[in-house]
Design a protein around this motif. Structure first.
Motif, PDB file in Angstrom:
ATOM      1  N   SER A  97       0.835  -1.194   0.000  1.00  0.00           N
ATOM      2  CA  SER A  97       0.000   0.000   0.000  1.00  0.00           C
ATOM      3  C   SER A  97       0.870   1.243   0.000  1.00  0.00           C
ATOM      4  CB  SER A  97      -0.904   0.011   1.231  1.00  0.00           C
ATOM      5  OG  SER A  97      -0.116   0.153   2.402  1.00  0.00           O
ATOM      6  N   ALA A  98       0.290   2.379  -0.379  1.00  0.00           N
ATOM      7  CA  ALA A  98       1.031   3.636  -0.361  1.00  0.00           C
ATOM      8  C   ALA A  98       1.500   3.961   1.051  1.00  0.00           C
ATOM      9  CB  ALA A  98       0.156   4.759  -0.920  1.00  0.00           C
ATOM     10  N   ASP A 124      -3.782  -5.015  -8.539  1.00  0.00           N
ATOM     11  CA  ASP A 124      -4.652  -3.905  -8.150  1.00  0.00           C
ATOM     12  C   ASP A 124      -3.965  -2.965  -7.163  1.00  0.00           C
ATOM     13  OD1 ASP A 124      -6.835  -4.750  -9.684  1.00  0.00           O
ATOM     14  OD2 ASP A 124      -7.461  -6.164  -8.131  1.00  0.00           O
ATOM     15  N   PRO A 126      -1.754  -0.056  -5.552  1.00  0.00           N
ATOM     16  CA  PRO A 126      -1.382   1.281  -6.025  1.00  0.00           C
ATOM     17  C   PRO A 126       0.125   1.375  -6.229  1.00  0.00           C
ATOM     18  CG  PRO A 126      -1.796   1.336  -3.671  1.00  0.00           C
ATOM     19  CD  PRO A 126      -2.160  -0.049  -4.132  1.00  0.00           C
ATOM     20  N   SER A 127       0.529   2.198  -7.149  1.00  0.00           N
ATOM     21  CA  SER A 127       1.950   2.372  -7.413  1.00  0.00           C
ATOM     22  C   SER A 127       2.588   3.253  -6.352  1.00  0.00           C
ATOM     23  CB  SER A 127       2.158   3.005  -8.785  1.00  0.00           C
ATOM     24  OG  SER A 127       3.516   3.373  -8.975  1.00  0.00           O
ATOM     25  N   THR A 130       2.758   7.259  -6.325  1.00  0.00           N
ATOM     26  CA  THR A 130       1.799   8.195  -5.727  1.00  0.00           C
ATOM     27  C   THR A 130       2.391   8.941  -4.536  1.00  0.00           C
ATOM     28  OG1 THR A 130       0.886   6.438  -4.321  1.00  0.00           O
ATOM     29  CG2 THR A 130      -0.170   6.812  -6.460  1.00  0.00           C
TER      30      THR A 130
END
Length: 410
Positions: A97-98, A124, A126-127, A130
Motif C-alpha cells: 500500500s502507499a 490492483d 497502487p503504485s 503516488t
C-alpha cells in the motif's frame, strides 16, 4: 558532440543508426504520461537490471553498500527490514500500500528505498509513484518487459524526485539507450496501443486466476503476481521433464518452479495437463489482431469471433465509432480498435485505414474458414436498404472450364 558514422549500416530500416543516440527526452515524456508523473521525474533505462546496476554503482562510488533483504517475491513492504550501517540503498522487490511504502521510506532514510514494480500492471495495488513527491529517498522502478511484451528489448524507467534522479544519472554511462530500443518503446507506449494492451493484461490476469485455482488442487502454490505462478512440486526434475514434453518452459528458483501464464488459454491448458490436470479440451478461440502504422494513422485492431464482448472503438470519429460498434454487435463478435489518425486534415485516412486493419484482423481470425455460415440475411432499416455480398470462403472468383453436351437454347 560525437561525430556520426561515415555511412549507415547495410540493414533494412537502419537510416537513423549512423548517429549516436540522443537523450531519450521524448520517451521520458511519454513514460511520464503513462506513469502519471512529471517528465523530469523519469529516467529511461535498459530494464530493471540496468536500474539496479546504477544503484550499485552509486553505492560503490559513495563508499557504501546496498541492502537487499531476503523476502518472498512481491510480499508486502512490512516484511522488509530497514537499512543497516552505511547502506546507500535498500532494494525492495515488493508491492504494498502507499502507506506501507511511505512508512518504509521513512524508516530507511537517508538511504534510498528502491521499489521494484516490474509487474504492478497485473495487480490492483497502487503504485509507489503516488508518494514520490513526499519522499526524496524513494526510487520506483517500472518495466516494459512483461506488461508491454518487450522482454527481449530491455527498456524500463527509474522514477524519483529530480535531485534523486540526478544522483542516479551521474553514474549512467554515455548513450545508455540504443536508438532501436527507444523507437520500440515509443511504439508500444503510443496511445493507439494502450486500449488493446489493457485488454491483454486483463486476459492474462483472468487466465492466471484459472491456472492458480486448478494447480492448487495438486501442488502447493505460492503467492505471486503477474504472468508468473510459483509452485513447490515434490519432484522438480520430474515436473520440468513433464512441462518440457508439453512444450512449456519453466524456471527453477531454489525449491520452487516459476511457471509462465500465457495470453492463450490453450497454452495454459497444456501447462495444466503437464501436472495431470484435464480442464477439458477447449477449442482455441478464433482471434485475429492487426497493427497498422502509416504516415497518417497508427492502429491496433483485435477481434474474437467466439466472444460477443468487449466491444471498444476509439477512432476519434464519433459516427464511425458507432458504425463499427454496430458491425460487432450484429456480427456477435468482440472488436477492439484504437486509431490515432490525422483528424486535423479530415477523417478519410482514419476511416480507410481502420477498415483495412479490421479486414486483416478478421482474415486472421477466420483461419481455414471452418464452421462459418455461408449465407446471411438482409436487414432493411426504415426507408434505407443497402446490400453487400461478401464470400468469406477465400475464393476471389470462380473459374469454370468445361463443355455442355446439351445445346444451348436462346
Amino acid at each position: 558532440m560525437s561525430l556520426p558514422a561515415p555511412f549507415g549500416p547495410l540493414v533494412s530500416g537502419g537510416e537513423e543508426l549512423d548517429v549516436y543516440p540522443a537523450s531519450p527526452a521524448a520517451l521520458a515524456a511519454r513514460m511520464a504520461e503513462i506513469y502519471d508523473v512529471e517528465a523530469r521525474q523519469v529516467l529511461p533505462v535498459r530494464g530493471l537490471t540496468h536500474a539496479l546496476e546504477l544503484v550499485w554503482r552509486l553505492a560503490a562510488r559513495d563508499g557504501g553498500s546496498v541492502e537487499a533483504p531476503r523476502a518472498e517475491p512481491y510480499t508486502t513492504l512490512s516484511a522488509i527490514y530497514p537499512a543497516k550501517g552505511e547502506a546507500v540503498a535498500v532494494i525492495a522487490r515488493a508491492i504494498g500500500s502507499a502507506e506501507a511504502i511511505a512508512e518504509m521510506a521513512a524508516r530507511v532514510s537517508p538511504a534510498l528505498l528502491v521499489v521494484d514494480e516490474g509487474v504492478i500492471e497485473f495487480s490492483d495495488a497502487p503504485s509507489a509513484t503516488t508518494v514520490i513527491s513526499l519522499h526524496p529517498n524513494l526510487i520506483v522502478l517500472r518495466s516494459l518487459s512483461l506488461a508491454y511484451g518487450l522482454a527481449g528489448a530491455r527498456v524500463g524507467a527509474a522514477i524519483a524526485q529530480p535531485d534523486t534522479l540526478a544522483r542516479l544519472a551521474s553514474v549512467l554511462e554515455p548513450y545508455a539507450l540504443p536508438v532501436p530500443l527507444v523507437k520500440l518503446a515509443q511504439q508500444v507506449l503510443d496511445p493507439s496501443r494502450l486500449l488493446e494492451n489493457r485488454e491483454r493484461i486483463a486476459t492474462v490476469r483472468r487466465e492466471r486466476e484459472r491456472v492458480v485455482r486448478e494447480l492448487a488442487r495438486v501442488v502447493p502454490v505460492d503467492n505471486g503476481v503477474g504472468p508468473i505462478v510459483i509452485v513447490r512440486p515434490d519432484d522438480i526434475a520430474d515436473s520440468l521433464n513433464r512441462l518440457k514434453a508439453f512444450g512449456i518452459a519453466a524456471d527453477v528458483s531454489e525449491e520452487r518452479l516459476r511457471l509462465p501464464v500465457s495470453l492463450k488459454p490453450e497454452v495454459n491448458d497444456r501447462l495444466l495437463a503437464a501436472f495431470g490436470l484435464n480442464p477439458g479440451k477447449v477449442r482455441a478461440p478464433r482471434t485475429g489482431q492487426s497493427v497498422r502504422d502509416t504516415k497518417e494513422t497508427r492502429i491496433v485492431c483485435a477481434v474474437n469471433l467466439d466472444e460477443a464482448a468487449p466491444v471498444r472503438i476509439e477512432t476519434g470519429v464519433g459516427f464511425f465509432d458507432h458504425m463499427l460498434e454496430q458491425i460487432a454487435a450484429h456480427g456477435g463478435f468482440s472488436l477492439r480498435l484504437k486509431c490515432e489518425g490525422d483528424l486535423h486534415t479530415d477523417p478519410h485516412h482514419t476511416i480507410e485505414d481502420s477498415a483495412i486493419a479490421l479486414g486483416q484482423a478478421l482474415k486472421q481470425a477466420l483461419g481455414e474458414r471452418k464452421g462459418i455460415q455461408r449465407y446471411g440475411f438482409v436487414l432493411p432499416m426504415d426507408e434505407a436498404n443497402a446490400v453487400v455480398s461478401i464470400d468469406l470462403s477465400g475464393r476471389p472468383y470462380p473459374v469454370f472450364v468445361g463443355t455442355f453436351d446439351t445445346p444451348l437454347h436462346r
